[in-house]
Each structure stands twice: as C-alpha cells, then as structure tokens.
Design a protein around this motif. Structure first.
Motif, mmCIF file in Angstrom:
data_model
loop_
_atom_site.group_PDB
_atom_site.id
_atom_site.type_symbol
_atom_site.label_atom_id
_atom_site.label_comp_id
_atom_site.label_asym_id
_atom_site.label_seq_id
_atom_site.Cartn_x
_atom_site.Cartn_y
_atom_site.Cartn_z
ATOM 1 N N GLU A 134 1.286 15.598 22.585
ATOM 2 C CA GLU A 134 2.853 15.584 23.096
ATOM 3 C C GLU A 134 3.022 14.061 23.471
ATOM 4 O OE1 GLU A 134 4.931 19.908 24.094
ATOM 5 O OE2 GLU A 134 3.475 18.629 25.712
ATOM 6 N N LYS B 235 5.810 12.129 25.631
ATOM 7 C CA LYS B 235 6.668 11.378 26.548
ATOM 8 C C LYS B 235 6.769 10.715 27.515
ATOM 9 C CE LYS B 235 4.606 16.357 27.534
ATOM 10 N NZ LYS B 235 4.160 17.090 29.055
ATOM 11 N N GLN C 27 9.501 14.194 29.877
ATOM 12 C CA GLN C 27 10.298 15.190 28.655
ATOM 13 C C GLN C 27 9.711 13.933 27.067
ATOM 14 O OE1 GLN C 27 14.013 12.846 29.870
ATOM 15 N NE2 GLN C 27 14.429 14.871 30.233
ATOM 16 N N ARG C 28 9.478 15.351 25.640
ATOM 17 C CA ARG C 28 9.419 14.980 25.426
ATOM 18 C C ARG C 28 9.655 14.188 23.954
ATOM 19 N NH1 ARG C 28 6.665 19.520 21.057
ATOM 20 N NH2 ARG C 28 9.294 19.291 20.417
ATOM 21 N N TYR D 210 8.480 12.417 21.779
ATOM 22 C CA TYR D 210 7.756 12.669 20.129
ATOM 23 C C TYR D 210 6.750 13.270 20.265
ATOM 24 C CZ TYR D 210 10.236 8.131 19.162
ATOM 25 O OH TYR D 210 11.073 6.992 19.154
ATOM 26 N N ASP E 85 9.591 12.693 15.278
ATOM 27 C CA ASP E 85 10.434 12.721 16.934
ATOM 28 C C ASP E 85 10.883 13.883 16.919
ATOM 29 O OD1 ASP E 85 12.726 13.951 14.772
ATOM 30 O OD2 ASP E 85 12.988 12.216 14.925
ATOM 31 N N ASN E 86 11.446 14.712 17.992
ATOM 32 C CA ASN E 86 11.987 15.728 18.145
ATOM 33 C C ASN E 86 13.129 16.977 16.964
ATOM 34 O OD1 ASN E 86 10.848 16.115 20.410
ATOM 35 N ND2 ASN E 86 12.508 15.212 21.775
#
Length: 219
Positions: A37, A39, A44-45, A47, A73-74
C-alpha cells in the motif's frame, strides 16, 4: 506537461510504503508475490502495488531477481510500472551494479535509478527520462538498523545539501521477526517533479530488495 495519472503526487512531500504480508507467507515462510500500500502522510492509501515474477525467481534468486512492480490507483488503473532486470548483486564489480527503469504512465519513461560504485557506502543516482542525472541517494555505512530507522539521504548532485530521505522504519520485534514486513517513508520537496517522485518509489523498492529483504530488520 504533467501526466494526469501523477497529478496526486503534486501535493505530496511524504510517501509511506507498507508491505502487505500474506498469511501463508507469514506462517510457512514461503515467498509469495509482494503487495504494497502506498499512502500519504495521513495514512490514506493513494496507490497499491503488486510485484510480478514467478516462484522460482522469488525463492532461488531472491535479492538478485528480476521483477516488475505495477502500481495502480484506487480505481485499479495502472499509473506506474517499475522494471528491474536480473543482475548479480555485488558491490565489488561495477559491471554488476543495479539499475531499474520507472515508467509513468506505463510505456512512457519517467526515469531511472542507477547504483554507483563505492567501497563503503550504498550510493545511487536518480536520472530523468533522458538519463540525465537529477539527484543522489546515499545510504549509511551499516544498514542493519538495530532497533532504529535506517535513513538513505536524498542529496543534490554535488552531494553537499540534503533535500530529503528514504527511511526504512523499524516497526518492532514481533512484526519484524515473524513477518519481515517492509515499511518505508519517502520525504522529498513538495515541488519536486512528479516524475522524479515516481522514480523515488522505484528507488525505495530497489533499496528494500538489496539491503533488507533477507534481514531481520533491526535485530
């Protein structure tokens, strides 16, 4: 021209990389494909990353193995590709020095990470897409990091001024002995070219593979 896939990097001056350890690997000690992960400073994640190679490479080649790391990406869209060829790992023979290529977006060169020969210190050069030198990374004499963080300093080309660092965080006895998980932080100027920020992530993966993958990380 700012690649749209890297727009989020524009506001980042700190990047955290946290390895996700598979339960099977933690219990049996069997290497599986690494997952990470990525962040921001708030945790906060932004990617996630997956390493691609085969079981033979991971278990027999280990730190000298080739790999491709795909960073998405998310929404699941690939934004960065890190490629590292199979190379022997020796500080005594310059022909075996390490190098990897970072693409962003995939198919477009963002830059390179090139190891520099030095008899005492880990040294790397960050290059842009034209293979022009941009920054230096200089590690400590010892990377064992006994119960403390290990910092690789990011420096200007003259190696005089420090503008950031890549840190291997020591995260505790239980975590490191039983899972050997990787936790890194990258600190760079917020106005650094976003392509070079992407290359710094590639440098972080290379440093992890070369110096920390088979260690007990601080013991």
């Amino acid at each position: 021209h700012l690649p749209s896939c890297l727009f989020f990097f524009k506001q980042l001056d700190q990047i955290i990389i946290h390895q996700q350890v598979e339960l099977l690997e933690a219990i049996l000690g069997t290497e599986t494909s690494s997952k990470y992960e990525i962040k921001n400073h708030l945790g906060q994640r932004v990617y996630f990353a997956v390493e691609e190679n085969d079981c033979f490479d991971r278990n027999l080649c280990s730190p000298i193995r080739s790999f491709t790391i795909r960073i998405a990406d998310n929404m699941g869209r690939e934004v960065i590709t890190v490629n590292r060829p199979l190379r022997c790992n020796s500080c005594w023979f310059p022909c075996f020095l390490q190098e990897l290529e970072v693409q962003s977006p995939p198919g477009t060169i963002a830059g390179y990470v090139v190891q520099n020969w030095d008899p005492f210190l880990p040294k790397f050069t960050i290059q842009n897409e034209s293979k022009e030198d941009v920054l230096k990374i200089i590690g400590p004499y010892a990377t064992c990091g006994c119960f403390e963080d290990v910092d690789f300093e990011v420096k200007a080309l003259n190696e005089m001024s420090t503008i950031g660092k890549i840190s291997k965080y020591w995260s505790g006895f239980v975590n490191n002995v039983f899972t050997n998980t990787a936790n890194f932080g990258i600190q760079v100027p917020v106005d650094l070219d976003v392509r070079i920020k992407a290359v710094m992530i590639g440098a972080c993966f290379l440093i992890d593979l070369m110096f920390f993958e088979n260690s007990l990380d601080g013991l």
